[in-house]
Design an enzyme around this catalytic site. Structure first.
Site, PDB file in Angstrom:
ATOM      1  NE  ARG A   9     -47.141 -42.034  52.329  1.00 28.22           N
ATOM      2  CZ  ARG A   9     -48.111 -41.263  52.808  1.00 28.22           C
ATOM      3  NH1 ARG A   9     -47.983 -39.943  52.802  1.00 28.22           N
ATOM      4  NH2 ARG A   9     -49.224 -41.794  53.303  1.00 28.22           N
ATOM      5  N   GLY A  36     -45.774 -48.279  24.943  1.00 27.92           N
ATOM      6  CA  GLY A  36     -45.586 -48.994  26.196  1.00 27.92           C
ATOM      7  C   GLY A  36     -44.571 -48.351  27.113  1.00 27.92           C
ATOM      8  CG  ASP A  57     -46.860 -41.608  19.540  1.00 29.87           C
ATOM      9  OD1 ASP A  57     -46.277 -42.391  20.305  1.00 29.87           O
ATOM     10  OD2 ASP A  57     -47.371 -41.965  18.452  1.00 29.87           O
ATOM     11  CG  ASN A 122     -38.848 -45.979  14.352  1.00 27.94           C
ATOM     12  OD1 ASN A 122     -38.145 -45.134  13.803  1.00 27.94           O
ATOM     13  ND2 ASN A 122     -39.968 -45.650  15.031  1.00 27.94           N
ATOM     14  CB  CYS A 163     -24.228 -39.835  21.213  1.00 21.16           C
ATOM     15  SG  CYS A 163     -23.738 -40.288  19.524  1.00 21.16           S
ATOM     16  CB  CYS A 166     -21.007 -44.078  20.397  1.00 21.47           C
ATOM     17  SG  CYS A 166     -20.372 -42.417  20.131  1.00 21.47           S
ATOM     18  CB  CYS A 178     -44.235 -55.036  20.009  1.00 17.21           C
ATOM     19  SG  CYS A 178     -43.113 -54.264  21.194  1.00 17.21           S
TER      20      CYS A 178
END
Length: 242
Positions: A9, A36, A57, A122, A163, A166, A178
């Protein structure tokens, strides 16, 4: 050899084609943060056939994550997110090779990536990812979401733009999380999808808006775009900009 029938596809798209699919197969994307944003982005990148996904992570899957972090299942609660994500992505697409990194060694992976996705929540992590990308001159796709709001920006010093530093100078203010402010699952999922889309466009050599902050108001279903000015005194990219 890639099974192109899996990707039919998207292969029929003139912007992808057989050559583009082979390019995705040979590409490497680093995803820092598997919450998320990252769980959605990584899923779409794996589905699209990006050959190597580097996953970073420090957290473990919690029950409260399952409301929006759609890569995980109830049986993953308690597992390291990198471990659970790698298993799910490999099950989704055996063409993909997932490699895991922890909170300490992910910077070494930046040099091996063609594109880096910042899916963290964060400022310290975002600044560290931005600095690593600036040093290695790697394109960075940054996303964030809170409440009913999301934002997306692509930074690429190879094009001489700004960046992340900035856009958000270090002010000492903590980013909202959250846990305190709340988030509706599809809001963060939408931004994760956009990060994956931007990464695929970069890998395929397609035009991607850079140096622009894209803001999404989920209540009104409206996007707004703002140009990001480069800071000539930026301590991160001021001397690395073309």
């Amino acid at each position: 050899m890639t099974d192109f029938s899996r990707y039919g596809r998207q292969v029929i798209l003139p912007e992808v084609g057989v050559n583009g699919q082979a390019l995705l197969r040979d590409s490497t994307v680093l995803v820092v943060g598997l919450g998320g944003l990252g769980s959605v982005a990584a899923s779409y990148l794996a589905g699209a056939g990006v050959g190597r996904l580097l996953l970073a992570d420090r957290d473990r899957v919690e029950t409260s994550n399952l409301q929006r972090q759609v890569l995980y299942r109830q049986t993953d609660v308690g597992r390291a997110k990198t471990e659970a994500a790698a298993a799910q992505l490999a099950a989704l697409n055996p063409d993909v090779v997932p490699c895991t990194y922890d909170a300490e060694n992910w910077p070494a992976a930046v040099v091996h990536a063609d594109v880096v996705l910042d899916c963290t929540d964060n400022f310290p992590s975002r600044y560290a990812i931005n600095a690593a990308c600036a040093r290695a001159r790697k394109p960075l796709v940054s996303g964030a979401a809170i409440r009913f709001e999301g934002q997306l920006a692509v930074f690429d010093l190879r094009r001489g733009g700004p960046c992340y530093r900035c856009l958000y100078p270090e002010s000492g203010e903590a980013a909202e999380r959250c846990e305190e402010a709340g988030i509706l699952g599809p809001v963060v999922g939408t931004i994760g999808c956009q990060q994956a889309l931007a990464a695929l466009q970069l890998l395929l050599g397609l035009e991607v808006p850079v140096a622009r902050l894209q803001r999404w108001d989920a209540r009104q279903m409206q996007w707004t775009s703002h140009k990001i000015a480069a800071d000539p005194e930026c301590p991160v990219c001021g001397e690395r900009r073309d």
